[in-house]
Design a protein around this motif. Structure first.
Motif, PDB file in Angstrom:
ATOM      1  N   ASN A 204      60.851  45.397  31.129  1.00  0.00           N
ATOM      2  CA  ASN A 204      60.501  44.086  30.604  1.00  0.00           C
ATOM      3  C   ASN A 204      59.175  44.366  30.000  1.00  0.00           C
ATOM      4  O   ASN A 204      58.023  44.286  30.633  1.00  0.00           O
ATOM      5  N   ILE A 205      58.966  44.893  28.809  1.00  0.00           N
ATOM      6  CA  ILE A 205      57.942  45.308  28.029  1.00  0.00           C
ATOM      7  C   ILE A 205      57.339  44.158  27.354  1.00  0.00           C
ATOM      8  O   ILE A 205      58.002  43.457  26.654  1.00  0.00           O
ATOM      9  N   THR A 206      55.842  44.042  27.479  1.00  0.00           N
ATOM     10  CA  THR A 206      55.224  43.206  26.706  1.00  0.00           C
ATOM     11  C   THR A 206      54.303  43.904  25.896  1.00  0.00           C
ATOM     12  O   THR A 206      53.336  44.587  26.588  1.00  0.00           O
ATOM     13  N   ASP A 207      54.221  43.684  24.740  1.00  0.00           N
ATOM     14  CA  ASP A 207      53.164  44.186  23.737  1.00  0.00           C
ATOM     15  C   ASP A 207      52.199  43.011  23.328  1.00  0.00           C
ATOM     16  O   ASP A 207      52.547  41.897  22.723  1.00  0.00           O
ATOM     17  N   THR A 208      50.947  43.116  23.740  1.00  0.00           N
ATOM     18  CA  THR A 208      49.994  42.146  23.143  1.00  0.00           C
ATOM     19  C   THR A 208      49.158  42.543  22.055  1.00  0.00           C
ATOM     20  O   THR A 208      48.605  43.665  22.209  1.00  0.00           O
ATOM     21  N   PHE A 209      49.042  41.705  21.133  1.00  0.00           N
ATOM     22  CA  PHE A 209      48.201  42.060  19.835  1.00  0.00           C
ATOM     23  C   PHE A 209      47.259  40.953  19.457  1.00  0.00           C
ATOM     24  O   PHE A 209      48.030  39.676  19.618  1.00  0.00           O
ATOM     25  N   LEU A 210      46.424  41.255  18.615  1.00  0.00           N
ATOM     26  CA  LEU A 210      45.608  40.320  17.973  1.00  0.00           C
ATOM     27  C   LEU A 210      46.151  39.798  16.715  1.00  0.00           C
ATOM     28  O   LEU A 210      46.056  40.677  15.815  1.00  0.00           O
ATOM     29  N   ALA A 211      46.487  38.712  16.520  1.00  0.00           N
ATOM     30  CA  ALA A 211      47.121  38.253  15.196  1.00  0.00           C
ATOM     31  C   ALA A 211      46.109  37.708  14.176  1.00  0.00           C
ATOM     32  O   ALA A 211      46.232  38.002  13.213  1.00  0.00           O
ATOM     33  N   LEU A 212      45.098  36.997  14.701  1.00  0.00           N
ATOM     34  CA  LEU A 212      43.971  36.252  13.980  1.00  0.00           C
ATOM     35  C   LEU A 212      42.951  36.119  14.527  1.00  0.00           C
ATOM     36  O   LEU A 212      42.842  35.645  15.863  1.00  0.00           O
ATOM     37  N   THR A 213      41.682  36.406  13.692  1.00  0.00           N
ATOM     38  CA  THR A 213      40.476  36.066  14.206  1.00  0.00           C
ATOM     39  C   THR A 213      39.749  35.285  13.302  1.00  0.00           C
ATOM     40  O   THR A 213      39.875  35.337  12.065  1.00  0.00           O
ATOM     41  N   GLU A 214      39.446  34.112  13.885  1.00  0.00           N
ATOM     42  CA  GLU A 214      39.067  32.914  12.982  1.00  0.00           C
ATOM     43  C   GLU A 214      37.354  32.561  13.473  1.00  0.00           C
ATOM     44  O   GLU A 214      37.079  32.428  14.511  1.00  0.00           O
ATOM     45  N   SER A 215      36.516  32.804  12.500  1.00  0.00           N
ATOM     46  CA  SER A 215      35.228  32.276  12.621  1.00  0.00           C
ATOM     47  C   SER A 215      34.820  30.783  12.380  1.00  0.00           C
ATOM     48  O   SER A 215      35.783  30.091  11.943  1.00  0.00           O
ATOM     49  N   GLU A 216      33.803  30.307  12.451  1.00  0.00           N
ATOM     50  CA  GLU A 216      33.401  29.036  12.167  1.00  0.00           C
ATOM     51  C   GLU A 216      33.691  28.799  10.938  1.00  0.00           C
ATOM     52  O   GLU A 216      34.080  27.464  10.405  1.00  0.00           O
ATOM     53  N   GLN A 217      33.036  29.681   9.994  1.00  0.00           N
ATOM     54  CA  GLN A 217      33.391  29.431   8.741  1.00  0.00           C
ATOM     55  C   GLN A 217      34.916  29.345   8.407  1.00  0.00           C
ATOM     56  O   GLN A 217      35.172  28.514   6.957  1.00  0.00           O
ATOM     57  N   ASP A 218      35.438  30.180   8.717  1.00  0.00           N
ATOM     58  CA  ASP A 218      37.008  30.259   8.226  1.00  0.00           C
ATOM     59  C   ASP A 218      37.602  28.649   8.549  1.00  0.00           C
ATOM     60  O   ASP A 218      38.210  28.514   7.787  1.00  0.00           O
ATOM     61  N   PHE A 219      37.384  28.212   9.687  1.00  0.00           N
ATOM     62  CA  PHE A 219      37.758  26.879   9.898  1.00  0.00           C
ATOM     63  C   PHE A 219      37.247  25.914   9.109  1.00  0.00           C
ATOM     64  O   PHE A 219      38.132  25.099   8.578  1.00  0.00           O
ATOM     65  N   THR A 220      36.027  26.028   8.698  1.00  0.00           N
ATOM     66  CA  THR A 220      35.446  25.006   7.681  1.00  0.00           C
ATOM     67  C   THR A 220      36.232  24.984   6.403  1.00  0.00           C
ATOM     68  O   THR A 220      36.474  24.118   5.845  1.00  0.00           O
ATOM     69  N   ASN A 221      36.356  26.421   5.850  1.00  0.00           N
ATOM     70  CA  ASN A 221      36.982  26.470   4.575  1.00  0.00           C
ATOM     71  C   ASN A 221      38.458  25.951   4.721  1.00  0.00           C
ATOM     72  O   ASN A 221      39.116  25.390   3.716  1.00  0.00           O
ATOM     73  N   PHE A 222      39.243  26.276   5.772  1.00  0.00           N
ATOM     74  CA  PHE A 222      40.704  25.565   5.829  1.00  0.00           C
ATOM     75  C   PHE A 222      40.495  24.118   5.931  1.00  0.00           C
ATOM     76  O   PHE A 222      41.587  23.624   4.982  1.00  0.00           O
ATOM     77  N   ILE A 223      39.671  23.608   6.512  1.00  0.00           N
ATOM     78  CA  ILE A 223      39.682  21.911   6.384  1.00  0.00           C
ATOM     79  C   ILE A 223      39.333  21.678   5.113  1.00  0.00           C
ATOM     80  O   ILE A 223      39.995  20.440   4.469  1.00  0.00           O
ATOM     81  N   SER A 224      38.542  22.381   4.521  1.00  0.00           N
ATOM     82  CA  SER A 224      38.242  22.096   2.803  1.00  0.00           C
ATOM     83  C   SER A 224      39.444  21.989   2.151  1.00  0.00           C
ATOM     84  O   SER A 224      39.867  21.226   1.198  1.00  0.00           O
ATOM     85  N   THR A 225      40.191  23.154   2.029  1.00  0.00           N
ATOM     86  CA  THR A 225      41.298  23.500   1.333  1.00  0.00           C
ATOM     87  C   THR A 225      42.435  22.465   1.806  1.00  0.00           C
ATOM     88  O   THR A 225      43.159  21.847   1.026  1.00  0.00           O
ATOM     89  N   PHE A 226      42.585  22.285   3.051  1.00  0.00           N
ATOM     90  CA  PHE A 226      43.542  21.201   3.374  1.00  0.00           C
ATOM     91  C   PHE A 226      43.350  19.959   3.041  1.00  0.00           C
ATOM     92  O   PHE A 226      44.208  19.217   2.609  1.00  0.00           O
ATOM     93  N   SER A 227      42.108  19.530   2.851  1.00  0.00           N
ATOM     94  CA  SER A 227      41.676  17.989   2.512  1.00  0.00           C
ATOM     95  C   SER A 227      41.835  17.981   1.017  1.00  0.00           C
ATOM     96  O   SER A 227      42.049  16.595   0.415  1.00  0.00           O
ATOM     97  N   LYS A 228      41.311  18.784   0.225  1.00  0.00           N
ATOM     98  CA  LYS A 228      41.131  18.301  -1.232  1.00  0.00           C
ATOM     99  C   LYS A 228      42.530  18.405  -2.073  1.00  0.00           C
ATOM    100  O   LYS A 228      43.332  19.259  -1.405  1.00  0.00           O
ATOM    101  N   PRO A 229      42.652  18.050  -3.325  1.00  0.00           N
ATOM    102  CA  PRO A 229      43.698  18.441  -3.876  1.00  0.00           C
ATOM    103  C   PRO A 229      44.141  19.867  -4.297  1.00  0.00           C
ATOM    104  O   PRO A 229      43.065  20.578  -4.207  1.00  0.00           O
ATOM    105  N   PRO A 230      45.303  20.116  -4.362  1.00  0.00           N
ATOM    106  CA  PRO A 230      45.751  21.569  -4.693  1.00  0.00           C
ATOM    107  C   PRO A 230      44.930  22.181  -5.741  1.00  0.00           C
ATOM    108  O   PRO A 230      45.024  21.336  -6.913  1.00  0.00           O
ATOM    109  N   LYS A 231      44.449  23.266  -5.833  1.00  0.00           N
ATOM    110  CA  LYS A 231      43.802  23.903  -7.125  1.00  0.00           C
ATOM    111  C   LYS A 231      44.985  24.133  -8.187  1.00  0.00           C
ATOM    112  O   LYS A 231      44.340  24.126  -9.240  1.00  0.00           O
TER     113      LYS A 231
END
Length: 380
Positions: free
Chosen positions: A214-241
């Protein structure tokens, strides 16, 4: 009379230089004779000269033996590392039955090939990649999502786990590899603008491929910085580009630059200035086609992505479903409408009907409960 004087003068000059000429000729003859004789003479060196020119170090017998022993040990060590594992042999059981042995070597396909991962909300992520098709057709692999915040605060939860939901969007069209979309939806919001974090995926075969393991492979899928989260909230909240965004399939083969020029100009005019086209090069963007796309790239209408490395992994139609799913989740919050079709297809709208008005009518009709799509919305 004049010619006779000139002849006498020339003879006089030669006669006056006769002594010098004789000396030069004699010297040249002696030099060449010496060179000829030296070619046939053996070269001899004295014992002292040989000893002076060539210094031979002396070795004791013990030194030579030690050196040979070290060399043999090094050879044995390298050979031991490169030796294959011992084979499991057939076994004769007590009841007279011969138990045959099977020895596996290598790996036919990767457990997971990560392409991308994107945040889809305050508590959800989507991971795109390829996985072994036989593993998913005949096995039951599972995926565990783990969020680890970047904080040393002991009062905050160190990590949180949730079972990932797997989606196979290529409907069985895969080959050696099939497209896999893993949705990670946590019960609480994860990440914030103060502490970043990372998303880990634990991919478990659950005995698929070899029921003994029963083999399990663990890998890093995403690294998110504080600025990345802030940018996402901004894109998510404002009207589409963009009003309209086109996600293109994998381009390959010898495409006609003239046809692509016509197709692109037609749809830019149809979609308008607030439109964007994402083109994926799987080997089809040659020099002539690049000359067509470059002006549109410079004007901001086209984004060209090189996806030729995916050709390493044998999937259906240049891994088209992987590419369009990546495009969907990458740009889903940046456009009102997204389109998925090929460069040999055109959108046709009846005369005197604007595309935006037609889409508004379409949205009103299909927003009624009787026309809601029951298919999953996390993949194309």
């Amino acid at each position: 009379m004049t010619k006779e004087k000139e002849r006498k003068m020339f003879v006089g000059i030669v006669w006056n230089c006769a002594a010098e000429l004789k000396f030069i000729l004699t010297a040249i003859l002696f030099l060449f004779s010496l060179i000829t004789i030296l070619q046939f003479m053996p070269i001899r060196f004295s014992t002292n000269l040989a000893t002076t020119c060539i210094s031979v170090p002396s070795f004791s017998s013990s030194t030579i033996i030690d050196s040979v022993s070290v060399s043999i040990s090094a050879i044995n060590a390298s050979t031991a590392v490169q030796q294959p594992p011992a084979l499991v042999k057939d076994e004769l059981l007590e009841n007279g039955v011969i138990k045959r042995a099977f020895n596996p070597f290598g790996s036919a396909a990767y457990n997971f090939i990560l392409m991308s991962a994107y945040r889809g909300g305050i508590n959800t992520f989507t991971v795109m990649g390829l996985a072994s098709k036989p593993l998913h057709v005949y096995g039951k692999p599972s995926y565990l999502c783990e969020w680890i915040p970047n904080t040393n605060d002991s009062n905050m939860q160190k990590h949180i786990n949730v079972t990932g939901t797997k989606i196979l969007p290529d409907w069985g069209y895969g080959r050696v590899y099939t497209v896999l979309v893993v949705n990670c939806t946590f019960p609480i919001p994860v990440g914030d603008g103060v502490n970043g974090g990372k998303l880990l995926i634990h991919a478990t075969t659950n005995g698929g491929g070899d029921s003994k393991f029963n083999i399990t492979d663990t890998f890093l899928a995403l690294t998110e910085s504080e600025q990345d989260f802030t940018n996402f909230i901004s894109t998510f909240s404002k009207p589409p580009k963009y009003d309209f965004l086109y996600c293109g399939s994998s381009l390959y083969g010898n495409l006609s630059p003239q046809r692509v020029r016509e197709w692109l100009a037609f749809h830019v005019r149809l979609f308008g200035v607030k439109s964007h086209f994402v083109i994926h090069d799987a080997g089809g963007v040659h020099e002539g086609l690049m000359a067509v796309l470059k002006p549109w790239i410079e004007k901001g209408y086209v984004t060209l992505q090189d996806i030729r490395d995916q050709e390493r992994f044998d999937g259906y139609y240049h891994n088209q479903f992987l590419i369009v799913n990546d495009c969907l989740h990458k740009y889903r919050f940046q456009a009102k409408w997204m389109f998925f079709f090929d460069v040999d297809e055109f959108i046709f709208v009846l005369k005197r009907v604007l595309l935006s008005l037609w889409l508004i009518r379409y949205r009103i009709i299909h927003s009624s409960p009787l026309n809601k799509c029951q298919c999953p919305t996390s993949s194309v």
